[in-house]
Enzyme design. Sequence first.
Site, PDB file in Angstrom:
ATOM      1  N   ASP A  37       0.840  -1.204   0.000  1.00 31.61           N
ATOM      2  CA  ASP A  37       0.000   0.000   0.000  1.00 31.61           C
ATOM      3  C   ASP A  37       0.871   1.248   0.000  1.00 31.61           C
ATOM      4  O   ASP A  37       2.007   1.220   0.486  1.00 31.61           O
ATOM      5  CB  ASP A  37      -0.907  -0.030   1.251  1.00 31.61           C
ATOM      6  CG  ASP A  37      -2.043   0.966   1.142  1.00 31.61           C
ATOM      7  OD1 ASP A  37      -2.302   1.492   0.045  1.00 31.61           O
ATOM      8  OD2 ASP A  37      -2.693   1.229   2.180  1.00 31.61           O
ATOM      9  N   TRP A  42       3.038   7.795  -2.557  1.00 35.02           N
ATOM     10  CA  TRP A  42       4.436   7.933  -2.973  1.00 35.02           C
ATOM     11  C   TRP A  42       4.510   8.834  -4.211  1.00 35.02           C
ATOM     12  O   TRP A  42       5.353   9.732  -4.294  1.00 35.02           O
ATOM     13  CB  TRP A  42       4.996   6.547  -3.275  1.00 35.02           C
ATOM     14  CG  TRP A  42       6.457   6.494  -3.599  1.00 35.02           C
ATOM     15  CD1 TRP A  42       7.487   6.239  -2.736  1.00 35.02           C
ATOM     16  CD2 TRP A  42       7.058   6.684  -4.898  1.00 35.02           C
ATOM     17  NE1 TRP A  42       8.676   6.259  -3.408  1.00 35.02           N
ATOM     18  CE2 TRP A  42       8.450   6.529  -4.728  1.00 35.02           C
ATOM     19  CE3 TRP A  42       6.562   6.962  -6.170  1.00 35.02           C
ATOM     20  CZ2 TRP A  42       9.348   6.639  -5.785  1.00 35.02           C
ATOM     21  CZ3 TRP A  42       7.457   7.086  -7.234  1.00 35.02           C
ATOM     22  CH2 TRP A  42       8.832   6.924  -7.021  1.00 35.02           C
ATOM     23  N   HIS A  54       2.821   2.909  -8.871  1.00 38.02           N
ATOM     24  CA  HIS A  54       2.726   1.476  -9.195  1.00 38.02           C
ATOM     25  C   HIS A  54       3.983   1.021  -9.947  1.00 38.02           C
ATOM     26  O   HIS A  54       4.543  -0.028  -9.666  1.00 38.02           O
ATOM     27  CB  HIS A  54       1.488   1.193 -10.039  1.00 38.02           C
ATOM     28  CG  HIS A  54       0.202   1.575  -9.360  1.00 38.02           C
ATOM     29  ND1 HIS A  54      -0.042   1.322  -8.023  1.00 38.02           N
ATOM     30  CD2 HIS A  54      -0.909   2.209  -9.823  1.00 38.02           C
ATOM     31  CE1 HIS A  54      -1.255   1.759  -7.710  1.00 38.02           C
ATOM     32  NE2 HIS A  54      -1.794   2.307  -8.774  1.00 38.02           N
ATOM     33  N   GLU A  84     -12.110  -5.036  -5.243  1.00 39.52           N
ATOM     34  CA  GLU A  84     -12.569  -3.639  -5.096  1.00 39.52           C
ATOM     35  C   GLU A  84     -11.761  -2.680  -5.990  1.00 39.52           C
ATOM     36  O   GLU A  84     -12.213  -1.582  -6.292  1.00 39.52           O
ATOM     37  CB  GLU A  84     -12.450  -3.193  -3.630  1.00 39.52           C
ATOM     38  CG  GLU A  84     -13.419  -3.884  -2.669  1.00 39.52           C
ATOM     39  CD  GLU A  84     -13.041  -5.335  -2.339  1.00 39.52           C
ATOM     40  OE1 GLU A  84     -11.843  -5.687  -2.418  1.00 39.52           O
ATOM     41  OE2 GLU A  84     -13.959  -6.110  -2.002  1.00 39.52           O
ATOM     42  N   ASN A  85     -10.547  -3.077  -6.389  1.00 32.24           N
ATOM     43  CA  ASN A  85      -9.705  -2.184  -7.197  1.00 32.24           C
ATOM     44  C   ASN A  85     -10.267  -1.892  -8.595  1.00 32.24           C
ATOM     45  O   ASN A  85      -9.824  -0.958  -9.255  1.00 32.24           O
ATOM     46  CB  ASN A  85      -8.273  -2.731  -7.329  1.00 32.24           C
ATOM     47  CG  ASN A  85      -7.443  -2.595  -6.072  1.00 32.24           C
ATOM     48  OD1 ASN A  85      -6.504  -3.337  -5.841  1.00 32.24           O
ATOM     49  ND2 ASN A  85      -7.774  -1.628  -5.220  1.00 32.24           N
ATOM     50  N   SER A 209      -8.302  -5.013   4.980  1.00 27.53           N
ATOM     51  CA  SER A 209      -8.737  -4.812   3.588  1.00 27.53           C
ATOM     52  C   SER A 209      -9.114  -6.092   2.847  1.00 27.53           C
ATOM     53  O   SER A 209      -8.713  -6.300   1.699  1.00 27.53           O
ATOM     54  CB  SER A 209      -7.665  -4.054   2.797  1.00 27.53           C
ATOM     55  OG  SER A 209      -7.493  -2.770   3.328  1.00 27.53           O
TER      56      SER A 209
HETATM   57  C1  FPP Z   1      -1.848   0.103  -3.312  1.00 26.22           C
HETATM   58  O1  FPP Z   1      -1.425   1.435  -3.382  1.00 26.22           O
HETATM   59  C2  FPP Z   1      -1.283  -0.700  -4.384  1.00 26.22           C
HETATM   60  C3  FPP Z   1      -2.011  -1.347  -5.326  1.00 26.22           C
HETATM   61  C4  FPP Z   1      -3.476  -1.298  -5.364  1.00 26.22           C
HETATM   62  C5  FPP Z   1      -1.402  -2.117  -6.410  1.00 26.22           C
HETATM   63  C6  FPP Z   1      -0.117  -2.794  -6.116  1.00 26.22           C
HETATM   64  C7  FPP Z   1       0.598  -2.966  -7.394  1.00 26.22           C
HETATM   65  C8  FPP Z   1       1.918  -2.941  -7.591  1.00 26.22           C
HETATM   66  C9  FPP Z   1       2.885  -2.855  -6.505  1.00 26.22           C
HETATM   67  C10 FPP Z   1       2.495  -2.979  -8.951  1.00 26.22           C
HETATM   68  C11 FPP Z   1       2.136  -4.170  -9.768  1.00 26.22           C
HETATM   69  C12 FPP Z   1       2.369  -5.447  -9.097  1.00 26.22           C
HETATM   70  C13 FPP Z   1       2.976  -6.535  -9.624  1.00 26.22           C
HETATM   71  C14 FPP Z   1       3.057  -7.785  -8.865  1.00 26.22           C
HETATM   72  C15 FPP Z   1       3.590  -6.520 -10.934  1.00 26.22           C
HETATM   73  P1  FPP Z   1      -2.494   2.585  -3.542  1.00 26.22           P
HETATM   74  O2  FPP Z   1      -2.577   2.931  -4.976  1.00 26.22           O
HETATM   75  O3  FPP Z   1      -3.793   2.199  -2.919  1.00 26.22           O
HETATM   76  O4  FPP Z   1      -1.797   3.735  -2.726  1.00 26.22           O
HETATM   77  P2  FPP Z   1      -2.485   4.916  -1.892  1.00 26.22           P
HETATM   78  O5  FPP Z   1      -3.242   4.279  -0.763  1.00 26.22           O
HETATM   79  O6  FPP Z   1      -1.314   5.728  -1.417  1.00 26.22           O
HETATM   80  O7  FPP Z   1      -3.370   5.676  -2.834  1.00 26.22           O
END
Ligand code: FPP
Length: 263
Positions: A37, A42, A54, A84-85, A209
């Site tokens: 997360d 970031w 990402h 949910e994404n 979550s």
């Molecule tokens: C949460 O951060 C992260 C995700 C929903 C996606 C995770 C994906 C990756 C690390 C990249 C792709 C993965 C692979 C295995 C190739 P957020 O976007 O919810 O962050 P925030 O809470 O700061 O908005």
Amino acid sequence: MPLDSLLASIPPGHPDEALVRQVNLEQLPAHVAIIMDGNGRWAAQRHLPRVEGHRNGIQSVRDTVETAARLGCQVLTLYAFSIENWKRPLTEVSTLMSLLKRYLRSELDTLLSNDIRFRVIGRAHELSPDVREELDRAVTRTADRTGMIFNLALNYGGRAELVDAVREALRTGMTPDDLDEARFAGLLSTAGQPDPDLLIRTSGEMRVSNFLLWQIAYSEIYVTDTLWPDFRRRHLLEAVLAYQKRDRRYGGIKDPHAVIGAP
Ligand code: FPP
């Protein structure tokens, strides 16, 4: 020897070497699960679009997968995309899927050379055919590997997984008498794997979550303020060291000798 393999990947004198030497190999978490997360935050801190978070999170995935495998963990589960994404903007979803395909293509050799068996948990059949093709390829090519299992949670939801397990029980004609906790666990996507000993969440959020709801019943939870794109070998080692200081009681009474890693 897993520790040797990890130490061999660290330049001599690097601060991570001292961390590795503190790890008690007898008390490793067999299964580490991570809620990745903080990618969006970031990126926002750098005035960049969310997808840059990402994109940079991929290096954290690489670092974490290799470190966990070289340390000797049996299972690593990463939460990459929840059910949910799908509510996110289409451009963000399609970038995540493209990053995933690129990651699978570029990392397959590394997975193979680290003896990692790649698996997908979640409703993968609902993903697009091009993504499924890459996933199937990585699953098939690594199927005979005997080292760490790397579960990638995609289109995953803990409640959906429980519903799917009940559906499977009904579909196969199981009766109430057929079911107990062990048999139910065998209907889940992690069947045959140890439950997570350690659940890590990055970016400081204190939430589960909808991740591995059944499996984390007795997991030790470790939350770090580090945002996922900054997460590296050092952070995983710190989490493992913190885990090894925990007193796991599984609902029993306090026993000073039950401290993980106590002599
Ligand atoms: C949460 O951060 C992260 C995700 C929903 C996606 C995770 C994906 C990756 C690390 C990249 C792709 C993965 C692979 C295995 C190739 P957020 O976007 O919810 O962050 P925030 O809470 O700061 O908005």
